[in-house]
Enzyme design. Structure first.
Site, PDB file in Angstrom:
ATOM      1  N   GLU A 102       0.628  -1.008   0.152  1.00  0.00           N
ATOM      2  CA  GLU A 102      -0.353  -0.359  -0.329  1.00  0.00           C
ATOM      3  C   GLU A 102       0.468   1.230  -0.154  1.00  0.00           C
ATOM      4  O   GLU A 102       0.414   2.362  -0.724  1.00  0.00           O
ATOM      5  CB  GLU A 102      -1.315   0.123   0.707  1.00  0.00           C
ATOM      6  CG  GLU A 102      -2.333  -0.957   1.068  1.00  0.00           C
ATOM      7  CD  GLU A 102      -2.936  -0.859   0.195  1.00  0.00           C
ATOM      8  OE1 GLU A 102      -3.621   1.127   0.043  1.00  0.00           O
ATOM      9  OE2 GLU A 102      -3.661  -1.336  -1.146  1.00  0.00           O
ATOM     10  N   SER A 391     -31.574 -25.542 -21.740  1.00  0.00           N
ATOM     11  CA  SER A 391     -31.837 -24.644 -23.061  1.00  0.00           C
ATOM     12  C   SER A 391     -32.051 -23.210 -23.370  1.00  0.00           C
ATOM     13  O   SER A 391     -32.903 -22.301 -24.160  1.00  0.00           O
ATOM     14  CB  SER A 391     -33.055 -26.039 -23.656  1.00  0.00           C
ATOM     15  OG  SER A 391     -32.616 -26.873 -24.212  1.00  0.00           O
TER      16      SER A 391
END
Length: 913
Positions: A102, A391
């Protein structure tokens, strides 16, 4: 020689004057800019919030949620998951890693890292972007502790953060600041601080964390939601690998450590996902609010899209205006609370489900239910559960793309016959339809019929024609499906990707809105505690396909509901379009009858909704990896899912004017076509195969059908070609399909149009040909037929017949399966498929024994099922049959008994000693 004289005094004065004229305004401008910047910085600094050590603990205020009509329905307040630790309790590994990732110059700067700011600016200039950040750990602490709106990206806020950071650096040591930061930082899943995160992601104390675990936590501050291993494990793993690399380069771990830890699995996360559906969330003091699944999604959207922390959401005093429709949400919750809408579960485990409803014209999420039993911030299946849609994906990645690409229309014909494709692994993939074993192949069918009846072979063949890349891109880029590169395979047509009801609803909503995509969202706006607008969503509206494409897909999906697998979703006169879907069982359960998932996706011009149903998982895997019994039995998309969809949508559409059609745009044409070729009818096309269909202008066929031919047949034996020996001839029309394998069984609707190959001159060589049979045909030898289905009949043996009955061409041909022979009882069991329209017709079976010219016939009474089995004894006078070849065939007999239909193909049985 050039002159060496210097300029005169007058010349020098002139040049100096010109220089001053240019320089003075420039210097003045720079000075003014600097003064302006100084004034701006001074004002911003003057208005910097006064910091107080006590303010490192946030003030709590309840946040309120409102529905689409601005009516309050929930309030959020509670405690966040924060566990404070002292500096001495934080391992050096944690401190060093967070600093390296950081703010690697943390111990050198004064709260603001000017070297990093300059470096970031230069990188932004070089890349032409503004992606580089320069926030120090101290600035992040100041932002989260004291800035009222930490999400605002303004220069004023940046100045105030810098001022506060410098003040903090003056008051506290570096170690104190780092400890404050590690206790306060938000690390996702409602976890604030490093200790809470250690429990959330690993179930461990901070002191017991390993390098890979520390690396994951140190990678989270950049984007806690995006790198959350509970939801995005791959992204989390990639981010962890990057951090491990930083740790290695900084000397925190060795190269060997890097290789050891980079592929470590998220074992605790996996366990939590399986047991409670995710991480243990923050404790909320009031979970009795309405619409909990919808509220949970709102919280997720605030966190992931707008970067608000749970602390801000629960305690910031926000006014959160949402899109929830109380009428639809209440109906959905009622449907999921009714056990009659679900099949009975197995071993006291409930069949789960989820539903999402969207208003396509606005993109507003109207309702969301993520399960049958809500648990606080638990698994929300509506958006978190990714399942194979089966489907229901076909219109999104096959049919829609084909219509949009051009050259196709709902009457486009493909042959539903066996097909095989080579896969990248070298193995062949042979897709089948869900009813192929029972009903046989369907033959030449149109796109509309294929979609109505959810025919797999057609969808796969069509995707292969338009190109997998094209279908994949259409679904991803135009409809917003989160498809992966690995989904770019032919099985995409059958719904192999992993998708949620939210993904599917948004995609179907594009068709409902006539080809326009609108950003899906659950939040309308957010105001802070002072009434200032904090968030306004950016809604994009884009046309992603032609209006004609959307209309044609709407028309075909309308047929699914009126005539196909989705008929149970009909709602009065409303124009309802929809698609059913199921996903297959894994290979090791392929011998079972069932499926893992059942879906129904449907929409009207007003709303789109998708319902999923199934078990969460198979948590009872044994040590060998064998799945347990948790799959659906006799549950398909047109049953329970469509039932829930209909109940919810019926309520949603109440009091709205009925829309019985989807509005037809310009550019749609219609005309007659041949349903066996997809082309214009020819003079030979039988009337029964001429129909009317729509198409986008320019895509209706212009060629004339070429699949029909005429042949002369013997009038006395109409299933044989005529020759000079024929006393009378007839001219009959047949299908000319040279690409079909001669061994394939033709469907009953086409069997009578199969051209004969035998000639009447060959009649004497095989008495069986009196029935017009093709001795070279392998019809009936279908290995997929099930001889055990239906009833078993043992007809009496009849005397041989010398000539066949008169043919009745109005009857179809039976379909025979592979013979099963019992050597002990001497019986041959022959499976037969009976078309639905012929269940009332009796059947005649024929047998030609080995070495004999006579044909035996066996009249069979009508079957009441579509599949039956006929048992015929081959014993002769109680003795075993003679070894050799036995030939069987059959024909339906008309009701008055005066004639029989076209014979089936021969099936043969060879008996050995």
């Amino acid at each position: 020689m050039p002159s060496s004289r210097r300029p005169t005094g007058t010349q020098r004065k002139r040049r100096t004057s010109k220089f001053r004229i240019v320089l003075l305004p420039l210097v003045s401008s720079i000075v003014l800019i600097m003064i302006g910047v100084a004034i701006f910085i001074g004002i911003a600094a003057f208005n910097t919030p006064k910091w107080d050590p006590a303010m490192l603990n946030d003030q709590k205020q309840t946040s309120i949620l409102y529905d689409k009509d601005n009516v309050q329905y929930a309030s959020l307040h509670g405690e966040v998951n924060r566990q404070v630790v002292q500096s001495a309790e934080i391992p050096d590994l944690v401190k060093k890693t967070f600093v390296a990732v950081e703010d690697k110059r943390f111990y050198q700067h004064i709260g603001v890292d000017f070297i990093r700011i300059i470096g970031s600016a230069l990188n932004d200039i070089r890349s032409g972007s503004a992606k580089e950040g320069a926030s120090t750990i101290t600035i992040q602490l100041a932002r989260n502790a004291f800035i009222e709106d930490p999400t605002a990206k303004t220069l004023t806020r940046k100045v105030q953060e810098a001022v506060l950071a410098i003040q903090l650096e003056h008051e506290y040591t570096k170690d104190e600041l780092l400890t404050f930061y590690l206790n306060k930082i938000f690390l996702g899943e409602s976890s604030f601080g490093i200790q809470a995160a250690a429990k959330t992601y690993f179930g461990e104390e901070l002191k017991d964390l390993t390098p890979d675990q520390v690396a994951l936590l140190a990678g989270l501050p950049q984007a806690p939601s995006q790198y959350n291993p509970y939801i995005y494990p791959e992204a989390a793993k990639n981010r962890r690998t990057i951090v491990l690399g930083v740790m290695r380069d900084a000397g925190i771990i060795t190269a060997q450590d890097f290789n050891t830890y980079k592929d470590t699995p998220f074992s605790y996360v996996d366990t939590m996902n399986k047991t409670i559906g995710g991480a243990q969330k923050a404790t909320v003091s009031d979970t009795s609010y309405k619409y909990p699944y919808f509220v949970d999604y709102v919280i997720e959207e605030l966190e992931s899209t707008y970067n608000l922390t749970p602390d801000q959401i629960y305690s910031g005093g926000y006014q959160i205006y949402t899109t929830v429709n109380p009428k639809i949400q209440t109906a959905a919750e009622a449907a999921f609370a009714d056990s009659n809408n679900f099949p009975k579960g197995i071993n006291n485990t409930k069949v789960e489900g989820a539903m999402t409803v969207i208003e396509p014209s606005t993109g507003a999420i109207q309702a969301m239910v993520g399960g049958r039993d809500y648990t606080t911030r638990g698994l929300n299946r509506a958006w978190q559960s990714k399942r194979q849609p089966g489907s229901t994906i076909k219109p999104l990645v096959v049919y829609g793309p084909a219509i949009e690409k051009g050259g196709y229309f709902p009457g486009t014909v493909l042959d539903d016959m066996p097909v095989s494709y080579n896969q990248s692994n070298g193995k062949a993939w042979t897709p089948t339809d869900f009813d192929t074993i029972d009903a046989g192949w369907k033959g030449l069918i149109t796109m509309r019929y294929a979609l109505e009846d959810s025919v797999n072979i057609y969808a796969v063949k069509l995707l292969n024609l338009i190109g997998v890349d094209y279908g994949w891109s259409f679904g991803k880029d135009k409809l917003g499906l989160p498809l992966e590169q690995g989904d770019k395979v032919l099985s995409l047509a059958l719904g192999t990707p992993q998708l949620s009801t939210l993904d599917m609803t948004a995609a179907y909503g594009v068709y409902a809105d006539n080809g326009i995509s609108v950003t899906k969202h659950a939040i309308l706006k957010v105001k802070d505690a002072k009434g200032n607008t904090l968030i306004t969503p950016k809604i994009t509206i884009n046309r992603v396909m032609k209006e004609t494409t959307a209309y044609i897909v709407n028309s075909m999906l309308r047929s699914v509901v009126t005539d196909g697998t989705g008929i149970s979703a009909q709602i009065g006169n409303w124009a309802v379009a929809g698609k059913t879907g199921t996903s297959s069982l894994p290979d090791n359960l392929s011998n079972k009858a069932g499926n893992t998932d059942a879906w129904f996706a449907g929409y009207t011009p007003n709303y789109a909704g998708v319902v999923w149903m199934g078990y969460d998982a198979n948590p009872d895997l044994d040590k060998k990896g064998t799945p347990g019994p948790y799959y659906l039995r006799q549950v398909h998309g047109g049953s329970f899912p469509a039932q829930i969809w209909k109940k919810v949508m019926t309520v949603a559409l109440q009091d709205l004017p009925v829309q019985s059609t989807f509005v037809q745009p310009p550019g749609i044409v219609s005309g007659s076509f041949d349903t066996k070729s997809g082309l214009l009818p020819s003079s030979l096309t039988p009337t029964k195969f001429i129909s009317t269909e729509i198409a986008a202008q320019g895509n209706f066929p212009t060629r004339v059908s070429d699949v029909w031919i005429q042949k002369d047949v013997d009038a006395d034996h109409p299933n044989m070609l005529a020759t000079s020996n024929s006393r009378n001839t007839l001219t009959k029309t047949f299908l000319h399909l040279p690409d079909r394998d001669p061994s394939w069984i033709w469907p009953s609707s086409e069997a009578s149009y199969r051209p004969p190959t035998e000639m009447i001159s060959d009649l004497g060589s095989d008495p069986g040909l009196d029935l017009g049979l093709d001795p070279n045909s392998n019809q009936g030898s279908n290995p997929d037929s099930n001889p055990g289905s239906g009833s078993v009949q043992t007809p009496p043996v009849q005397p041989p017949i010398s000539s066949p009955p008169q043919e009745d061409p109005t009857l179809p041909s039976p379909t025979l399966g592979q013979i099963a022979y019992n050597a002990k009882s001497f019986k041959a069991v022959i499976p037969m498929t009976v078309p639905a329209d012929n269940k009332g017709d009796s059947t005649i079976f024929y047998l030609q024994r080995t070495g004999q010219s006579a044909i035996e016939s066996f009249p069979i009474k009508a079957s009441n099922s579509k599949s039956t089995s006929i048992s015929i004894s081959l014993a002769e006078n109680g003795k075993p049959p003679v070894p050799g070849e036995y030939v069987f065939w059959a024909a339906f007999q008309n009701l008055n008994g005066s004639g029989v239909g076209p014979p089936s193909g021969k099936v043969k049985l060879t008996i050995t000693d």
